[in-house]
Design an enzyme around this catalytic site. Structure first.
Site, PDB file in Angstrom:
ATOM      1  N   GLY A 148      16.920  25.852  20.362  1.00  0.00           N
ATOM      2  CA  GLY A 148      17.099  26.851  21.415  1.00  0.00           C
ATOM      3  C   GLY A 148      17.812  26.276  22.625  1.00  0.00           C
ATOM      4  O   GLY A 148      18.265  25.126  22.630  1.00  0.00           O
TER       5      GLY A 148
ATOM      6  N   SER B  22       9.376  29.654  21.342  1.00  0.00           N
ATOM      7  CA  SER B  22       8.874  30.999  21.678  1.00  0.00           C
ATOM      8  C   SER B  22      10.059  31.883  21.992  1.00  0.00           C
ATOM      9  O   SER B  22      11.003  31.431  22.655  1.00  0.00           O
ATOM     10  CB  SER B  22       7.974  30.976  22.924  1.00  0.00           C
ATOM     11  OG  SER B  22       7.676  32.307  23.318  1.00  0.00           O
TER      12      SER B  22
ATOM     13  N   TYR C  48       3.916  38.447  25.875  1.00  0.00           N
ATOM     14  CA  TYR C  48       4.432  37.137  26.307  1.00  0.00           C
ATOM     15  C   TYR C  48       3.524  36.541  27.380  1.00  0.00           C
ATOM     16  O   TYR C  48       3.057  35.402  27.249  1.00  0.00           O
ATOM     17  CB  TYR C  48       5.840  37.335  26.845  1.00  0.00           C
ATOM     18  CG  TYR C  48       6.573  36.088  27.276  1.00  0.00           C
ATOM     19  CD1 TYR C  48       7.097  35.188  26.340  1.00  0.00           C
ATOM     20  CD2 TYR C  48       6.795  35.820  28.625  1.00  0.00           C
ATOM     21  CE1 TYR C  48       7.806  34.062  26.740  1.00  0.00           C
ATOM     22  CE2 TYR C  48       7.506  34.699  29.028  1.00  0.00           C
ATOM     23  CZ  TYR C  48       8.015  33.821  28.080  1.00  0.00           C
ATOM     24  OH  TYR C  48       8.730  32.715  28.486  1.00  0.00           O
TER      25      TYR C  48
ATOM     26  N   ARG D 275      18.968  38.399  28.338  1.00  0.00           N
ATOM     27  CA  ARG D 275      18.572  37.963  29.683  1.00  0.00           C
ATOM     28  C   ARG D 275      19.734  38.191  30.654  1.00  0.00           C
ATOM     29  O   ARG D 275      20.894  38.310  30.261  1.00  0.00           O
ATOM     30  CB  ARG D 275      18.117  36.495  29.660  1.00  0.00           C
ATOM     31  CG  ARG D 275      16.707  36.387  29.125  1.00  0.00           C
ATOM     32  CD  ARG D 275      16.173  34.983  29.111  1.00  0.00           C
ATOM     33  NE  ARG D 275      16.579  34.257  27.921  1.00  0.00           N
ATOM     34  CZ  ARG D 275      16.178  33.028  27.638  1.00  0.00           C
ATOM     35  NH1 ARG D 275      15.381  32.389  28.464  1.00  0.00           N
ATOM     36  NH2 ARG D 275      16.570  32.427  26.521  1.00  0.00           N
TER      37      ARG D 275
END
Ligand code: NAD
Ligand code: UDP
Length: 320
Positions: free
Chosen positions: A10, A75, A150, A191
């Site tokens: 990530g 995550s 979350y 995002r």
């Protein structure tokens, strides 16, 4: 040092892995490639100390031999319900990754006497009623709200981390990360900074959710990684530490800056707010603890960080 790092494919995981590899550490990356990218792994594979294991951290972990540190970064991280990769569309996966994943990581740390570091989040403060947010603020989270999958999962992960520290003496670290951006961010995870940069580079209007009066404080990735590495190598810190850039911007100001830096004349488009409720109105870290503990504070101003990020996105979009 031998480090097991979840989420290595990530955005943050790949930067952290590279930083540790450069310093001569051995890194075993665990990732299921849900939101991570093979391109990030290619960068890491250039280092002889890197090994990748494709694995869902929800499942029992493979035996990876002796280990000195376990860093849990896996995550989903985007709150955007309009992206298939946003955690509202991966709700059970998100909860399991932060619950089961944290448990397996802590067990590995306990068994090997390793240090454990949790990538937590400013979202543990929810839609905060205290501003700026200090670590001793307990937060304002709706446990049945749209972002709870979350927020509550990260709160659970923090509680689990402290439980292993108190019960088994595991040497733990908790980093509460505030909005961080930079090269290698996934362009389509929804995002705000990737959305704005991609829209601006394509000559499209930037999508403002709501009126754009909500604020965030944006930290450049290199600054964050420097802070995390300092915390990792500190002797003891069994408590949460905020990390982020304390300079606060409205989303409107951010959008105007991105359009200005890219030279995008298409302007802005106002869209309905991302959530009916729960999109934090203001967010700004109080980083006194990190300053005192680590002598750390961000160095890269937003304009400079955005320029580097835009250059990376231009290249990946084939526009450079
Ligand atoms: P990212 O989506 O780029 O990276 C997450 C990585 O975790 C991906 O490579 C994904 O494939 C992997 N992953 C997800 N579920 C997994 C599972 N069950 N098993 C194995 N791998 C799995 O997001 P990021 O921005 O790099 O975030 C990394 C961590 O930092 C996350 O824990 C996130 O909550 C936290 N964080 C990030 C920010 C930020 O601003 N970037 C802010 C606060 C917290
Ligand atoms: N946002 C926006 N336009 C976009 C994406 C996000 O106005 O295209 C807003 C969003 O509503 C939120 C802020 O930008 O108020 C930051 O969103 P992001 O998804 O980056 O993360 P968050 O800080 O909410 O976790």
């Amino acid at each position: 040092m031998k480090v097991v790092l979840t989420g290595a494919a990530g955005f943050l995981g790949s930067h952290l892995a590279e930083r540790l590899l450069r310093a001569g550490h051995e890194v075993v990356g665990l990732d299921n490639l849900l939101t991570g990218s093979p391109a990030n792994l290619e960068v890491l594979r250039r280092y002889p100390g890197f090994r990748f294991v494709q694995h869902d951290v929800v499942e029992p972990w493979p035996d990876l031999g002796p280990v000195d540190a376990v860093l849990h970064f896996a995550s989903p991280a985007s709150p955007n319900p309009r992206s298939p990769l946003g955690y509202p569309n991966l709700p059970i996966h998100t909860m399991r990754t932060n619950a089961w994943g944290t448990y397996h990581g802590l067990e590995m740390a306990r068994q090997h006497g390793a240090r454990f570091l949790l990538a937590s989040t400013s979202e543990v403060y929810g839609d905060p009623e205290v501003h700026p947010q200090r670590e001793d603020y307990w937060g304002h989270v709706n446990p049945v709200g749209e972002r709870a999958v979350y927020d509550e999962a990260k709160r659970f992960a923090e509680a689990m981390t402290m439980a292993y520290h108190r019960k088994h003496g595991v040497d733990v670290r908790i980093v509460r990360i505030f909005n961080t951006y930079g090269p290698r961010m996934r362009m389509d995870d929804g995002r705000v900074i990737p959305n704005f940069i991609v829209q601006a580079l394509r000559g499209q209007p930037l999508t403002i959710y709501g009126q754009g009066e909500q604020t965030r404080s944006f930290c450049y990735v290199d600054d964050l990684i420097e802070g995390i590495v300092r915390l990792l190598f500190l002797d003891a810190a069994p408590f949460p530490v905020n990390m982020g850039n304390p300079h606060e911007y409205t989303i409107l100001a951010l959008a105007r800056l991105v359009n200005d830096l890219v030279g995008n004349a298409a302007g802005l488009r106002f869209e309905p707010a991302m959530y009916r409720e729960g999109d934090p109105k203001r967010r700004q870290p109080d980083i006194t603890r990190a300053r005192n503990l680590l002598g750390w504070e961000p160095q890269v101003p937003l304009r400079a960080g955005l320029q580097r990020t835009i250059a990376d996105f231009r290249q990946r979009l084939g526009l450079a």
